[in-house]
Every structure is written in C-alpha cells, then in structure tokens.
Design a protein around this motif. Sequence first.
Motif, mmCIF file in Angstrom:
data_model
loop_
_atom_site.group_PDB
_atom_site.id
_atom_site.type_symbol
_atom_site.label_atom_id
_atom_site.label_comp_id
_atom_site.label_asym_id
_atom_site.label_seq_id
_atom_site.Cartn_x
_atom_site.Cartn_y
_atom_site.Cartn_z
ATOM 1 N N LEU A 107 0.830 -1.198 0.000
ATOM 2 C CA LEU A 107 0.000 0.000 0.000
ATOM 3 C C LEU A 107 0.871 1.257 0.000
ATOM 4 O O LEU A 107 2.073 1.211 0.302
ATOM 5 C CB LEU A 107 -0.900 0.019 1.231
ATOM 6 N N GLU A 151 -4.990 -1.808 -3.180
ATOM 7 C CA GLU A 151 -4.930 -0.935 -4.335
ATOM 8 C C GLU A 151 -4.989 -1.804 -5.589
ATOM 9 O O GLU A 151 -4.390 -2.885 -5.615
ATOM 10 C CB GLU A 151 -3.638 -0.114 -4.328
ATOM 11 N N SER A 154 -0.458 -1.360 -7.220
ATOM 12 C CA SER A 154 0.155 -0.936 -5.961
ATOM 13 C C SER A 154 1.125 0.223 -6.157
ATOM 14 O O SER A 154 1.698 0.424 -7.227
ATOM 15 C CB SER A 154 0.879 -2.116 -5.299
#
Length: 395
Positions: A107, A151, A154
């Motif tokens: 993240l 996400e 990423s």
Amino acid sequence: MKNSKGSLIRPVPLPDSISRPVVTPLSPSVVYASDTPDDLDAQYEGRTSGYTYAREGHPNADVLARRIDLLEGGTGGIVTSSGMSAVTAVMMGLLKAGDHVLGGDQLYGRSLRLMKQDLPRLGIATSLADPTDVAAMEAALRPETRMILVEVVSNPTLRVADIEGLASLCKARGILLAVDNTFTTPRAYRPFDAGADIVIHSVTKLLAGHSDVTLGYACAADPVLQKAIYDFAVTTGLTASPFDCWLAERGLATFNLRFDRAEANAVALADHLATLPGVKRVLYPMRADHPDQARAKALLGARGCNMVSFELEGGRKAANAFTRAADGLAFAPTLGDVGTTLSHPASSSHRALAPAEREALGMSEGFFRVSVGLEEEAPLLEVFTRAVAAARGAA
C-alpha cells in the motif's frame, strides 16, 4: 434572504435570472441561512434538501462527488480533505476495537503507517499479505476480520491485485472489500463492477490532475455503510475546501484526454527505459516482463495507466545524479500532474519503512516511480536518456 430597510451587513440576494451559469459557481460560504426552525428541522430530518454548515456539506463538494459517482458507478460518495482522510474515514467509520483489517502489503506509505501504527493503538488489529495471491490473503484472515484494503495497482511497485478473486473471497466470508482506485481511475477500472464494497480515491492525483488541490473521495455501495463514513468524516472535520472542489471539477472536464495522453507516454517511456544501460529493471503492467501482465490485461484490458517504475544501478549515488540531470522534470512526491514527476520512495512515500523492509518490497535506493505527464514524447524520452547516462556515470 428577506428584504429589510436600512443598511445591513449581509448581502442582498442574487438577482433573479431566467438564464443559469454554464460553470458551477464557487460557494465559499461556511454557513447557510434558513427561514425558520421548522425549515431547519426539515433539512436535518431529510424531508427537504439544503445546506446548514459547510463541515456537513456544501454545493461544490456535492457536485464533485456526484461527478465521480458517475465515473465509478457509485451513489452518494463523499469528497474529503485528502486521499488519506478518505482512507481514514472508511477505516474509522466502519471499524471498531476488536476488529481486524487485512491490507495489501504494498500500500501507499501513509496507508501502511495507518495500518501498522495508528489502527493498532486504537484496538483495531491489522496485518498485511500479498494481494496478488488470493490464497495468501485468505490464509491471513482471522475470525474477526472485517475488511480487506487493497490498491488495484500498488504504489510504487505496480503489482496488480487479484480484485475479482478477492471480491469472491470477501463475499463468501462476509468481509468488506475496500479498493483504492487512485492509480487506475475509473478510466481503466471500476471496482464496483467487480464486486468491491467501497471505492477510495486521492482526487488530488489524476482526477484533478494539476497539483493544485488536495482532496479525497470515498463511496460505499451500501447506503448504511456510506452514512457511517459520512458521519465520521463530518464529526472529525475531514471537510473538503469549496475552492479545491471547484478546481477539481474543472480538472475532470479534461480527465479522459489527460489520462489517454499520459498513458501513451508511459508506454513509450517504459519501453525506452528498458533499452538504456544502467537501468536494472522497468515495471509497467502491460510489458511482457511484468510479473502480473496476464492479470493486468484481464482486469484493465488495454489500459496500462500512466505510472512507470524503474530501478537504477548504483543506489543512492546514482539516484542523486539522476534527479540533478533530469532537467524539466519535477522531483516531487506526487502523481497525476500534467507534467511528469519523479518520486523516490526510499526518501519520500516509504521512508518510514526500515531499509530491509523496503528492500523486501523491491524498493532499493535506486528505485524511482514516475508519474508520466502530457509532454511531447521525443523530448521526454531524451530527458530520461541524459539523466540515466548521468546516473550511470556517477555510479
């Protein structure tokens, strides 16, 4: 406002007009006046619509939120003061002490800090796992897991999460799937279509697109969850500036054009970097050498987005030489601007991680993330050619 004789401080009402503005008016007012207490009750109880206090909502935030709702296929999203305030509103609005949240292990740096330091001290357990591997994510679940946060692509190593597999896992286990769609944007991918429960954006980035606003967005498919997110954001004052919302709405008018141009430049840059001596590796989801290329094509189709990451030989010394030689490119911890920007995770977004942690995630001292902008292709590639050559000479 009622007419009154004499000289009063408050302005007179706007003149009546049969025409209307083409551009959304900027509404900086902090407060909105009602005629009677009954009218105010009706607003708070939802029997009529209107505004009371800007912390609870204002026209420019609502217009921007509805525009992003249309892009994402959501309803009732909220605009907040930053991307991280949107992440925080989702987490704190929906989680409680004793819950567990599982995050993707790559993240954004501040999301990692929230997961590792802030949520645990509030009694919310957290852990991280590889979002490209559903089995690894499933193995990290606990009986008290309430949410998974990932996400799509990423930050900054551009790994592609198995969103569809995670959505199926979450549905089977009764867990919320929150997806940060900042890198991909709804131009490339719409998480709600895959079964995500919550979509998050840093509007600051590609959606607004000019590095002149700081905003976030959060939308839950379930209105009950959305109300909880809204209530936390309003209570804690995660209020979006009307002026920033107005600017961001203007930015959205050119979003598709900007995204497509930047994406085309990113494809060219990734292929060009791969040919330059001194570049150890290049990461771009559509390249054949990307570890998640097959999934990227399945999820995103032909959309590779505007982000490119690469690693120089020579570590920090080469990195310093590279940024000095990259004339015309901003070395700044941001993305989504009209101009190309360079980010060095080890000294910015992921500096809070120990060097060994960064290395394990693939972020060495020679690692850069590039947010590709709207420049002409040839001069952009030439800048990188010169800068990489300078880095190689310094290594």
